[in-house]
Design a protein around this motif. Structure first.
Motif, PDB file in Angstrom:
ATOM      1  N   LYS A  53       8.208 -15.081  38.894  1.00  0.00           N
ATOM      2  CA  LYS A  53       8.678 -15.672  40.148  1.00  0.00           C
ATOM      3  C   LYS A  53       8.989 -17.164  40.038  1.00  0.00           C
ATOM      4  O   LYS A  53       9.713 -17.711  40.870  1.00  0.00           O
ATOM      5  CB  LYS A  53       7.635 -15.455  41.252  1.00  0.00           C
ATOM      6  N   ASP A  54       8.407 -17.844  39.042  1.00  0.00           N
ATOM      7  CA  ASP A  54       8.608 -19.289  38.906  1.00  0.00           C
ATOM      8  C   ASP A  54       9.733 -19.650  37.934  1.00  0.00           C
ATOM      9  O   ASP A  54       9.955 -20.829  37.659  1.00  0.00           O
ATOM     10  CB  ASP A  54       7.306 -19.962  38.451  1.00  0.00           C
ATOM     11  N   LEU A  55      10.431 -18.658  37.438  1.00  0.00           N
ATOM     12  CA  LEU A  55      11.488 -18.891  36.456  1.00  0.00           C
ATOM     13  C   LEU A  55      12.596 -19.762  37.054  1.00  0.00           C
ATOM     14  O   LEU A  55      13.049 -19.522  38.177  1.00  0.00           O
ATOM     15  CB  LEU A  55      12.066 -17.546  36.020  1.00  0.00           C
ATOM     16  N   THR A  56      13.032 -20.781  36.304  1.00  0.00           N
ATOM     17  CA  THR A  56      14.117 -21.645  36.780  1.00  0.00           C
ATOM     18  C   THR A  56      15.428 -21.422  36.030  1.00  0.00           C
ATOM     19  O   THR A  56      16.491 -21.752  36.548  1.00  0.00           O
ATOM     20  CB  THR A  56      13.730 -23.139  36.658  1.00  0.00           C
ATOM     21  N   GLU A  57      15.369 -20.872  34.806  1.00  0.00           N
ATOM     22  CA  GLU A  57      16.580 -20.619  34.034  1.00  0.00           C
ATOM     23  C   GLU A  57      16.474 -19.271  33.336  1.00  0.00           C
ATOM     24  O   GLU A  57      15.450 -18.975  32.718  1.00  0.00           O
ATOM     25  CB  GLU A  57      16.808 -21.720  32.989  1.00  0.00           C
ATOM     26  N   VAL A  85      11.482 -27.434  33.828  1.00  0.00           N
ATOM     27  CA  VAL A  85      12.123 -26.228  33.302  1.00  0.00           C
ATOM     28  C   VAL A  85      11.117 -25.137  32.925  1.00  0.00           C
ATOM     29  O   VAL A  85      10.146 -25.392  32.211  1.00  0.00           O
ATOM     30  CB  VAL A  85      12.979 -26.574  32.055  1.00  0.00           C
ATOM     31  N   PHE A  86      11.380 -23.929  33.411  1.00  0.00           N
ATOM     32  CA  PHE A  86      10.713 -22.710  32.943  1.00  0.00           C
ATOM     33  C   PHE A  86      11.834 -21.736  32.628  1.00  0.00           C
ATOM     34  O   PHE A  86      12.378 -21.084  33.516  1.00  0.00           O
ATOM     35  CB  PHE A  86       9.767 -22.169  34.012  1.00  0.00           C
ATOM     36  N   ALA A  87      12.232 -21.682  31.352  1.00  0.00           N
ATOM     37  CA  ALA A  87      13.422 -20.943  30.941  1.00  0.00           C
ATOM     38  C   ALA A  87      13.065 -19.706  30.124  1.00  0.00           C
ATOM     39  O   ALA A  87      12.082 -19.696  29.386  1.00  0.00           O
ATOM     40  CB  ALA A  87      14.348 -21.850  30.126  1.00  0.00           C
ATOM     41  N   LEU A  88      13.907 -18.682  30.258  1.00  0.00           N
ATOM     42  CA  LEU A  88      13.741 -17.461  29.474  1.00  0.00           C
ATOM     43  C   LEU A  88      15.095 -17.048  28.908  1.00  0.00           C
ATOM     44  O   LEU A  88      16.059 -16.845  29.650  1.00  0.00           O
ATOM     45  CB  LEU A  88      13.171 -16.333  30.332  1.00  0.00           C
ATOM     46  N   TYR A  89      15.157 -16.942  27.584  1.00  0.00           N
ATOM     47  CA  TYR A  89      16.322 -16.405  26.888  1.00  0.00           C
ATOM     48  C   TYR A  89      15.977 -14.955  26.583  1.00  0.00           C
ATOM     49  O   TYR A  89      15.363 -14.641  25.565  1.00  0.00           O
ATOM     50  CB  TYR A  89      16.598 -17.192  25.608  1.00  0.00           C
ATOM     51  N   VAL A  90      16.337 -14.081  27.487  1.00  0.00           N
ATOM     52  CA  VAL A  90      15.893 -12.696  27.371  1.00  0.00           C
ATOM     53  C   VAL A  90      16.857 -11.909  26.493  1.00  0.00           C
ATOM     54  O   VAL A  90      18.076 -12.007  26.625  1.00  0.00           O
ATOM     55  CB  VAL A  90      15.748 -12.049  28.769  1.00  0.00           C
ATOM     56  N   LEU A  91      16.298 -11.162  25.559  1.00  0.00           N
ATOM     57  CA  LEU A  91      17.096 -10.320  24.683  1.00  0.00           C
ATOM     58  C   LEU A  91      17.252  -8.963  25.347  1.00  0.00           C
ATOM     59  O   LEU A  91      16.293  -8.198  25.468  1.00  0.00           O
ATOM     60  CB  LEU A  91      16.416 -10.181  23.319  1.00  0.00           C
ATOM     61  N   ALA A  92      18.455  -8.668  25.827  1.00  0.00           N
ATOM     62  CA  ALA A  92      18.697  -7.406  26.520  1.00  0.00           C
ATOM     63  C   ALA A  92      18.497  -6.241  25.571  1.00  0.00           C
ATOM     64  O   ALA A  92      18.819  -6.310  24.385  1.00  0.00           O
ATOM     65  CB  ALA A  92      20.115  -7.378  27.095  1.00  0.00           C
ATOM     66  N   GLU A  93      17.963  -5.147  26.089  1.00  0.00           N
ATOM     67  CA  GLU A  93      17.703  -3.956  25.284  1.00  0.00           C
ATOM     68  C   GLU A  93      18.995  -3.169  25.131  1.00  0.00           C
ATOM     69  O   GLU A  93      19.475  -2.555  26.081  1.00  0.00           O
ATOM     70  CB  GLU A  93      16.632  -3.095  25.950  1.00  0.00           C
ATOM     71  N   SER A  94      19.572  -3.193  23.930  1.00  0.00           N
ATOM     72  CA  SER A  94      20.876  -2.563  23.734  1.00  0.00           C
ATOM     73  C   SER A  94      20.831  -1.055  23.944  1.00  0.00           C
ATOM     74  O   SER A  94      21.773  -0.453  24.439  1.00  0.00           O
ATOM     75  CB  SER A  94      21.398  -2.874  22.331  1.00  0.00           C
TER      76      SER A  94
END
Length: 225
Positions: A95-99, A73-82
């Motif tokens: 490029k290697d992100l899996t989630e 797993v290479f996961a990112l919980y990205v906080l969208a810019e409101s």
């Protein structure tokens, strides 16, 4: 290699087994063995020839990865810019992100864990019902650059159309589009041959369109209600 990283760092760490990870640090030839449930928030760090196993982040702004390997797993919980209604552009360079999970306004307190952030994702419905300021304006087509992505969560994002770039991510296994404004999906969704779970709950999709989507992906589990 050093020419790739022109920043000045607070620390330079070489050839170590790491139990922690920090911002503004240059890591070279390091192996990261971190807590799998913890979600790390760093920025302006660079990694050269490093190895990671089951790693999750909530921020990687200003970070660079060169010749790194990610196991599982290479996961990112990205906080969208409101304020700009978009996902930060640095995400599309990973490029290697899996989630990838898009979160607009997390309620849980830092430090984040995967469990707490996923609970946040499940309980955002009441908050987003009337909060148009937190809708994503669009998702650029270059999301297709995330060619190793297996899980993509764009729930509660106010989407009216599915970006066609998503249908080019052939590795996708789970796609969550719940609580959006989708009335249908494009026929190119059938290109996602590896998709095993599609969530479309609380979208204004008519019965005939549901049947059409099911015909596109006959072997995929789907949730519409």
């Amino acid at each position: 290699m050093l020419k790739l990283f022109k920043k000045k760092f607070k620390k330079n760490i070489y050839n170590k087994n790491m139990k922690n990870i920090e911002s503004s640090t240059l890591y070279q030839d390091c192996f990261f063995s971190l807590e799998e449930d913890f979600v790390y928030e760093i920025e302006n760090s660079c990694f050269d020839n490093c190895n990671f196993e089951n790693i999750s982040f909530s921020n990687l702004k200003g970070c660079k990865f060169n010749n790194c390997k990610f196991v599982n797993v290479f996961a990112l919980y990205v906080l969208a810019e409101s304020y700009s209604k978009k996902i930060n552009s640095y995400v599309y360079d990973l490029k290697d992100l899996t989630e990838l999970y898009v979160i607009h306004k997390p309620k849980c307190k830092r430090p984040f864990t995967r469990k707490n952030l996923e609970l946040d994702l499940m309980h955002q419905a009441n908050f987003f019902r009337f909060k148009e300021n937190y809708r994503l304006k669009n998702i650029p087509e270059n999301i297709e650059s995330l060619r190793k992505l297996k899980v993509l969560d764009l729930s509660y994002s106010g989407l009216t159309t599915l970006p066609r770039g998503i249908t080019k991510i052939k590795t996708l296994e789970v796609l969550n589009l719940s609580f959006n404004k989708l009335e249908s999906l494009p026929s190119c969704i059938k290109k996602l041959k590896n998709l095993s779970l599609l969530k479309l709950a609380r979208n204004p999709i008519g019965y005939n369109d549901i049947l059409t989507i099911q015909s596109y992906l006959p072997h995929c589990r789907m949730f519409f209600n």
